[in-house]
Design an enzyme around this catalytic site. Structure first.
Site, PDB file in Angstrom:
ATOM      1  N   ARG A  54      55.148  51.329  34.932  1.00 46.40           N
ATOM      2  CA  ARG A  54      54.725  50.441  33.838  1.00 46.40           C
ATOM      3  C   ARG A  54      55.871  49.551  33.376  1.00 46.40           C
ATOM      4  O   ARG A  54      55.669  48.446  32.917  1.00 46.40           O
ATOM      5  CB  ARG A  54      54.162  51.239  32.646  1.00 46.40           C
ATOM      6  CG  ARG A  54      53.886  50.346  31.419  1.00 46.40           C
ATOM      7  CD  ARG A  54      52.926  50.952  30.413  1.00 46.40           C
ATOM      8  NE  ARG A  54      53.285  52.299  30.037  1.00 46.40           N
ATOM      9  CZ  ARG A  54      54.291  52.640  29.199  1.00 46.40           C
ATOM     10  NH1 ARG A  54      55.032  51.704  28.638  1.00 46.40           N
ATOM     11  NH2 ARG A  54      54.527  53.896  28.917  1.00 46.40           N
ATOM     12  N   TYR A 107      39.153  28.370  30.020  1.00 42.23           N
ATOM     13  CA  TYR A 107      38.445  29.465  30.690  1.00 42.23           C
ATOM     14  C   TYR A 107      37.716  30.316  29.635  1.00 42.23           C
ATOM     15  O   TYR A 107      38.270  30.592  28.558  1.00 42.23           O
ATOM     16  CB  TYR A 107      39.483  30.296  31.441  1.00 42.23           C
ATOM     17  CG  TYR A 107      38.915  31.515  32.109  1.00 42.23           C
ATOM     18  CD1 TYR A 107      38.082  31.395  33.208  1.00 42.23           C
ATOM     19  CD2 TYR A 107      39.213  32.784  31.643  1.00 42.23           C
ATOM     20  CE1 TYR A 107      37.562  32.515  33.830  1.00 42.23           C
ATOM     21  CE2 TYR A 107      38.701  33.916  32.256  1.00 42.23           C
ATOM     22  CZ  TYR A 107      37.869  33.767  33.348  1.00 42.23           C
ATOM     23  OH  TYR A 107      37.360  34.873  33.945  1.00 42.23           O
ATOM     24  N   ASP A 179      48.108  27.187  31.507  1.00 41.69           N
ATOM     25  CA  ASP A 179      47.372  27.980  32.496  1.00 41.69           C
ATOM     26  C   ASP A 179      47.275  27.121  33.753  1.00 41.69           C
ATOM     27  O   ASP A 179      46.568  26.118  33.782  1.00 41.69           O
ATOM     28  CB  ASP A 179      45.983  28.350  31.954  1.00 41.69           C
ATOM     29  CG  ASP A 179      45.219  29.266  32.909  1.00 41.69           C
ATOM     30  OD1 ASP A 179      45.484  29.223  34.128  1.00 41.69           O
ATOM     31  OD2 ASP A 179      44.333  30.007  32.436  1.00 41.69           O
ATOM     32  N   LYS A 204      42.802  34.335  41.825  1.00 38.37           N
ATOM     33  CA  LYS A 204      42.251  33.100  42.407  1.00 38.37           C
ATOM     34  C   LYS A 204      43.100  32.653  43.612  1.00 38.37           C
ATOM     35  O   LYS A 204      43.296  33.429  44.510  1.00 38.37           O
ATOM     36  CB  LYS A 204      42.156  32.049  41.305  1.00 38.37           C
ATOM     37  CG  LYS A 204      41.603  32.582  39.961  1.00 38.37           C
ATOM     38  CD  LYS A 204      40.153  33.038  40.054  1.00 38.37           C
ATOM     39  CE  LYS A 204      39.696  33.837  38.828  1.00 38.37           C
ATOM     40  NZ  LYS A 204      39.880  33.203  37.532  1.00 38.37           N
TER      41      LYS A 204
HETATM   42  C1  PLP Z   1      39.912  33.581  36.171  1.00 38.97           C
HETATM   43  C2  PLP Z   1      40.752  32.845  35.213  1.00 38.97           C
HETATM   44  C3  PLP Z   1      41.463  33.523  34.216  1.00 38.97           C
HETATM   45  C4  PLP Z   1      41.368  35.029  34.014  1.00 38.97           C
HETATM   46  O1  PLP Z   1      41.817  35.732  35.123  1.00 38.97           O
HETATM   47  P1  PLP Z   1      41.295  37.220  35.529  1.00 38.97           P
HETATM   48  O2  PLP Z   1      42.133  37.521  36.719  1.00 38.97           O
HETATM   49  O3  PLP Z   1      39.844  37.116  35.807  1.00 38.97           O
HETATM   50  O4  PLP Z   1      41.560  38.108  34.375  1.00 38.97           O
HETATM   51  C5  PLP Z   1      42.259  32.788  33.362  1.00 38.97           C
HETATM   52  N1  PLP Z   1      42.337  31.450  33.478  1.00 38.97           N
HETATM   53  C6  PLP Z   1      41.665  30.759  34.425  1.00 38.97           C
HETATM   54  C7  PLP Z   1      41.799  29.285  34.504  1.00 38.97           C
HETATM   55  C8  PLP Z   1      40.846  31.425  35.313  1.00 38.97           C
HETATM   56  O5  PLP Z   1      40.162  30.752  36.226  1.00 38.97           O
END
Ligand code: PLP
Length: 389
Positions: A54, A107, A179, A204
């Site tokens: 952790r 998001y 982000d 992603k």
């Molecule tokens: C999917 C996504 C998230 C969240 O990510 P997770 O891995 O699903 O927790 C945050 N920001 C954007 C732009 C995303 O596409």
């Protein structure tokens, strides 16, 4: 080192015991100390060796440091999900009595964590159209500590000028978090454009193979240190070594994959733009995109995400989505295979109706994550689906 070389080699772990060529997987919760003095030194910070997963692990550290290197910034943290990256970064830089500004199209999970969690702890915020410089400047208060943006925004692909946002945030003594999930460091480098912290859902494009959920935070050392300790270490959003190891594998081909995603998305966007049943296409690479000039300025290429509106609204979209065979009906994005979904009822279902209207998430909007399949097969699948519309 240039991008692809770094994506493959940066910080790779060379195993001295067996000579393994690829970084070994350290799937262990704890680490053995030679003696009490060493254990004590590690906990006191006098020895940087590992203690407990952790608090740090070779695999999670390896991939986070590599993404930070690709972002051309100081340091990175690996987290269990993208949402853990988003929430830990926000909680790490804000405390009760602070105020922050967030862009108005984010998001859905980010909107949910802001509305249902972060604002429950005495932290105030406002959603603002950051592109509107006057509205943005007017939103600052003496206690504004953070500006949080997403560009391109999910799902409308609206862009925000990162250099402008960083300049104005810094004039007001606030940090900028971006982000960068949709772009990855291959297409856009937020820290180089002036941001302090970048957050990623590595679920992603960075992992890219649809088999992991994970997140990464990168940025300037002082910000990363603050987010890490006391926040990430104690909130416990650390990710699993095995997931990090898979992400490190996916990351090796990020540059190659992004080139193909971008090329295929451009072809699909042009196809949709010409299609008689399509009303509007939102893709930063089209000359018709209102922020085409900004896209050329801050993005290397235009990404693999497209949103479009059908003339027949939700019903037409439903018919199309239900009749695709190759392109899967699923949320998420950024994997090698193409996915399609309906934001208003799926990824952005948690966004309140009035915020949906402000963010441009209409009932007729469809979002497609264009994969790296052969383009002829993707177009053939869409052609077949459109027959039912
Ligand atoms: C999917 C996504 C998230 C969240 O990510 P997770 O891995 O699903 O927790 C945050 N920001 C954007 C732009 C995303 O596409």
């Amino acid at each position: 080192m240039k991008f692809n070389t770094k994506a493959i080699h940066y910080g790779a772990i060379h195993d001295k015991q067996f000579g393994a060529h690829v970084s070994p997987l350290y799937q262990t919760s704890t680490f053995v100390f030679d003696d009490c003095a060493q254990g004590g030194d590690r906990f006191a910070g006098r020895d940087s060796g590992y203690k407990y997963t952790r608090l740090g692990n070779p695999n999670t550290n390896e991939v986070a440091a590599r993404v930070a290197a690709l972002d051309e910034t100081d340091a990175g943290l690996y987290t269990s999900t993208g949402m853990s990256a988003v929430s830990t970064a926000l909680l790490g830089l804000l405390k009760a009595g602070d105020h922050f500004i967030a862009s108005d199209c984010l998001y859905g999970g980010t909107v949910a964590v802001i509305n249902k969690v972060i604002t429950q702890y005495g932290i105030e915020m406002e959603y603002v159209k950051v592109n509107d410089e006057d509205a943005f400047r007017n939103a600052f208060r003496p206690n504004t500590k953070v500006v949080y943006i997403e560009t391109p925004a999910n799902p409308t692909l609206e862009l925000i000028d990162i250099e402008m946002a960083a300049k104005i945030a810094h004039e007001h003594g606030a940090a900028l978090i971006v982000d960068n999930t949709f772009m990855t460091p291959y297409l856009q480098k937020p820290i180089c454009l002036g941001a302090d912290v970048a957050v990623y859902s590595v679920t992603k494009y960075i992992n890219g193979h649809g088999d992991v959920v994970g997140g990464i935070i990168t940025g300037k050392q002082a910000f990363i240190d603050k987010i890490n300790n006391p926040h990430l270490l104690n909130l416990g959003g650390t990710g699993s070594p095995f997931d990090a190891w898979l992400v490190a594998r996916g990351l090796k081909t990020l540059g190659l994959r992004m080139e193909k995603h971008c090329e295929n998305a451009m072809s699909v966007a042009r196809y949709l733009e010409k299609h008689p049943k399509v009303d509007r296409v939102y893709f930063p690479g089209l000359e018709s995109f209102p922020q085409y000039a900004l896209a050329q300025k801050q993005m290397k290429l235009f990404g693999g995400m497209i949103a479009f509106e059908l003339k027949g609204g939700y019903e037409a979209g439903e018919k199309l989505l239900n009749h695709l065979e190759l392109i899967s009906l699923a949320v998420s994005l950024g994997g090698v295979d193409s996915l399609i979904q309906h934001p208003a009822s799926m990824t952005h279902a948690a966004v309140p109706p009035e915020e949906k209207v402000k963010a441009g998430i209409t009932d007729g909007l469809v979002r497609i994550s264009v994969g790296i399949e052969d383009i002829e097969d993707l177009i053939a699948d869409l052609d077949n689906g459109f027959k039912y519309v």
